[in-house]
Scaffold this active site. Sequence first.
Site, PDB file in Angstrom:
ATOM      1  CG  ASP A 232      -0.304  -0.548   2.511  1.00  0.00           C
ATOM      2  OD1 ASP A 232       0.905  -0.753   2.370  1.00  0.00           O
ATOM      3  OD2 ASP A 232      -1.254  -0.609   3.460  1.00  0.00           O
ATOM      4  CD  GLU A 326      -6.890  -6.080  10.010  1.00  0.00           C
ATOM      5  OE1 GLU A 326      -5.820  -5.919  10.286  1.00  0.00           O
ATOM      6  OE2 GLU A 326      -7.792  -5.088   9.834  1.00  0.00           O
ATOM      7  CD  GLU A 344      -5.508   2.311   7.088  1.00  0.00           C
ATOM      8  OE1 GLU A 344      -4.033   2.296   7.388  1.00  0.00           O
ATOM      9  OE2 GLU A 344      -6.443   1.913   7.777  1.00  0.00           O
ATOM     10  CB  THR A 430       1.955   6.145   5.421  1.00  0.00           C
ATOM     11  OG1 THR A 430       1.070   5.275   5.331  1.00  0.00           O
ATOM     12  CG2 THR A 430       2.792   6.004   6.460  1.00  0.00           C
TER      13      THR A 430
END
Length: 888
Positions: A232, A326, A344, A430
Site C-alpha cells: 500500500d 480486516e 484509512e 502515511t
Amino acid sequence: FCSQQEHAYPADELMPLTCRGRVRGQEPSRGDVDDALGKLVYTGTEHLLTVVFQVLNKTKEFEEAVKKVIKDVNLDNDIVVSVFETNIRVLGGLLGGHSVAIMLKEKGEYMQWYNGELLHMAKELGYKLLPAFNTTSGLPYPRVNLKFGVRHPEARTGTETDTCTACAGTLILEFAALSRFTGTSIFEEYARKALDFIWEKRQRSSNLVGVTINIHTGDWVRKDSGVGAGIDSYYEYLLKAYVLLGDDSFLERFNTHYDAIMRYISQPPLLLDVHIHKPMLNARTWMDSLLAFFPGLQVLKGDIRPAIETHEMLYQVIKKHNFLPEAFTTDFRVHWAQHPLRPEFAESTYFLYKATGDPYYLEVGKTLIENLNKYARVPCGFAAMKDVRTGSHEDRMDSFFLAEMFKYLYLLFADKEDMIFDIEDYIFTTEAHLLPLWLSTTNQTISKKNTSTEYTELDDSNFDWTCPNTQILFPNDPMFAQSIREPLKNVVDKSCPRGISRVEESLGSGPKPPLRARDFMASNPEHLEILKKMGVSLIHLKDGRVQLVQHAVQAASSLDAEDGLRFMQEMIELSSQQQKEQQLPPRAVQIVSHPFFGRVVLTAGPAQFGMDLSKHKAGTRGFVATIKPYNGCSEITNPEAVKEKIALMQRGQCMFAEKARNIQKAGAIGGIVIDDNEGSSSDTAPLFQMAGDGKNTDDITIPMLFLFNKEGNIILDAIREYEAVEVLLSDKAKDRATIFKGKMIPNYIIDSNLEMENMDQKSSESDSHKPNSEEAPSDSQDAGAVGEEPEGGGESSAVGDPDPLSPASTASASVSMAEEDPHTSGPTEASAPEPACTPGDSQPQEQNTQTEATSKAHWDSKVQPMESILADWNEDIEAFEMMEKDEL
C-alpha cells in the site's frame, strides 16, 4: 488522550479495557504485532506532537507535550523494533512535531525556548536505523536493534532474508525530510537507493511489484500484487515523494505503476490482488481493509471516478458490519473479523470531501463517529473490535488510531477559520504526520533524475506533471459524485443480505442467544457452564474431538432449552460448512536415519498454512528435536537445539499457527505436532487437518504436520533409543533410491533391491499378494521390509516396522546378506507377521521350504525381543494392507 495520560503514559500504547499501558516485555507477546513497540512512547511521539496541536489547536498542551517527550523518550534501548513502524510512527512523529514547533516559534507566542531538540532526537534515531541498510541491495533489514544495530552478536536480529515492499518502500518522506532539515544527505540517499532497487525489480511485462522481496537477491518471495497490506504505502510514497521533493522520476514511476493497477487490479468497485507474472489471474477472492487508503491517493492523483466507486463500496460494507472488517470477500462477507480501529477509510473520506465538496461525505464521517462512540468506546478509551460480527472487544488501542483517525475526522468537519495554519502548505505522511512543502527547495543534495527513457510511455490524459488543484478540478457539484455512487448504493445488500448482528441483538432488536456456535470454545469454563444450563452435554472422544448432545429435559428452563436447540442447529450448520471446505490429502513422515533408512512411514495430517509439501516434491529433511516448552505456545527457550532441525511439540493450549510461528522464529525448518490424546492413532481416527488462527498466515513458511499420539510415540521412542533421528516430511513416502540419492546407501538396502527384482520375475501371485511377497525378499530383510517402496511407487504405509527398532537384527542383516545367496533365499516365518497376511499368503513360504528351517534357527535368537512390538502393531499393519497401492 486523557486516558492515555492518566493510565498509560509513558507506555507505548493504552490498553483500554484494563486501563493500563502496554509495555513490551511486560505483557504476553503478540508476535510480529509487538515489533511496532519499542519502549519509545509511540503514542506520545505520534499523538502528543501532532494531534494535540494540529487537530485540536491546543498550543499550550502541545508545548507541554514536547517537553514531556524530550524528557521521557529514550532512543538507546536494547530492543529489536520494526524499521518500517519506527520510521513512520516515531521518526515521523518527531519530524512532524519539529515542523509545528518551528512554526509556532516563528509566530512569536509559543515555543520561544525551542532549539531543535525534537530534530536532534530525530537525527539520533535516523542514525540508529541506518545499520539496517547494510545489504548489497540497499533494501533494509525488516528489524533493527536500537542499541546494537543488526549484525552485532547481541543484536538478536540480522538473520532475516525477506521484507515487504511497503516496509522497504515507505521511507523516503521521513528520511528525505530528515536530510533536508539537517543538511545530512545520507538518510535521503539510503531511502532513494531502496526505492530504486524496488523499481528495478518490478515485473517488467506487468509493471507490478510483489508483496515480499528477498533483501539480498531481489527475488520476489510472494508474487501476488495489490494495493493493500504489504504494498500500500509504497505507491503512496512514490506520488507524495514527487509532491514533497519535486523529483519527476517519482511521478513517472507512480504513473507507470498506476496504469498497471487500473489495468489489472482495479475491477470497479473492487480492488483484487493478481499474480505479477499473470496479471489477468486473480490471486485471491478477498480484499483487506488497508486498501481503503487508495481512494484518497486517487484523489491526490486526480482520478476521482474510481475513487468514488471504491469508497462507496467500502462504505456499504461498513454500514453492514458497523466497521470495515480486516478482510472481506468479493461478495462482501467477513473473511477476517477483526477491526483494529484503522483510519484509512476516514482518510479517503476526508480527501473525497475536499475534492468534491459533496456533503454526503460529511454524513459518512458522522456515521464513523457514531459507530465509534456506540460500539468501540469503553471507559478508558476506544477498544479495537475482536469480531465485527459479535461486537466483542480486544484490549488494544494502537497509536495510529489517535494519530490519524481523529485528525482526519476533525479536518473533515473543520472550517478554514478553525485552523491557525494553512493545511495546504503541508503533506501527510502515511501516519498522518505533516511535513512542510518548503522542504522541496531546502538542502537539495541529491541530483534529480529526469530521464524518461526508462519509463513506459503512457497515452493517458490523466497523467499530468502537476498535482490536481481541488479548487478547479470540479465546480464543487455534489451531483457529480452522486451520479457515480447511485449504481453502487445496494451492491453489498444484493450480494450478501443483512442479518441480525449480535450487537443489534444485544441492543434489544432480536433474541439474544447466550452463546453462538462460532464463538464456542471447549476449553472455556464459562462456555461449558452455559452449555450445561441449556441442557447440552459435552463428550470428549478418544481421537481428540468433542461430541455435543442436547437433552431438553436437563435444561434449566424452557427458554434455555430453546437456546440449546438453536445452538445445536448452528453447530450442525457450522460443522457441515467446515466439512465442505477443501480437504487436503494426508502427508508422510518418513524416518530415514539409521537403522530405519526410510522403512518407517507415518501417516501425518496436513496444515492449512505453511509450506505446501505437494508443491515441494523433495520435501523437508532434517533431524528432529523436542522444543521447550513442549507445547510451543511461547518463545522457545532452547533455540540452539531447534535451529535447522524439525521441531517436535505437543498439541494443545494455543493455536497451531502460534506454535508454527514460535518454532520458525527459533530457526526450525519444519514442525511436527503430536496429539496429546493418549492412544489416538491414524488408523482409528479420521484425518486431522491443522487450521490457521483466523489471521493471515502467509508469514509461516515452514512445513507443519500432525501426528496422532501412537505415531508420534514411534518417533519419541526412536529418539530415546538412538538420540539422532532424521526424518523426511513429504507429500507421500519416497522410495529409497530417492531418499539416498547422492548419498552412500547401506549394502543390505542395495542387495535387497536386487532381491526384489528377482522376486518380481519369479512371483506369480496376484496383485493383492504382491506387497507381502515383495516386502520381505530375504531372511535378512524380513520384517524390515514392511513399508518399503519396491519399484519407486509401491505401498509405503507401514507405521509399524519392527526391524528398525532392533539394532541387533539390523547388524546381523548385513552379515547374513554376505553369507547367503540372495537368489535362493526368501521370506521366513518372521518376515511377515501372520495377522498381516490373507489366507492365500502361503505361497511365498512354500517356495522356500529348503531354507525355512535354517532361516528360522538363524532368526530365533534375534527376533525374540521384537515379539511384543509386533503384537502391538498387528492392527496397524492390517489396516495399511487394506489401503490401495501408492496411498498412505
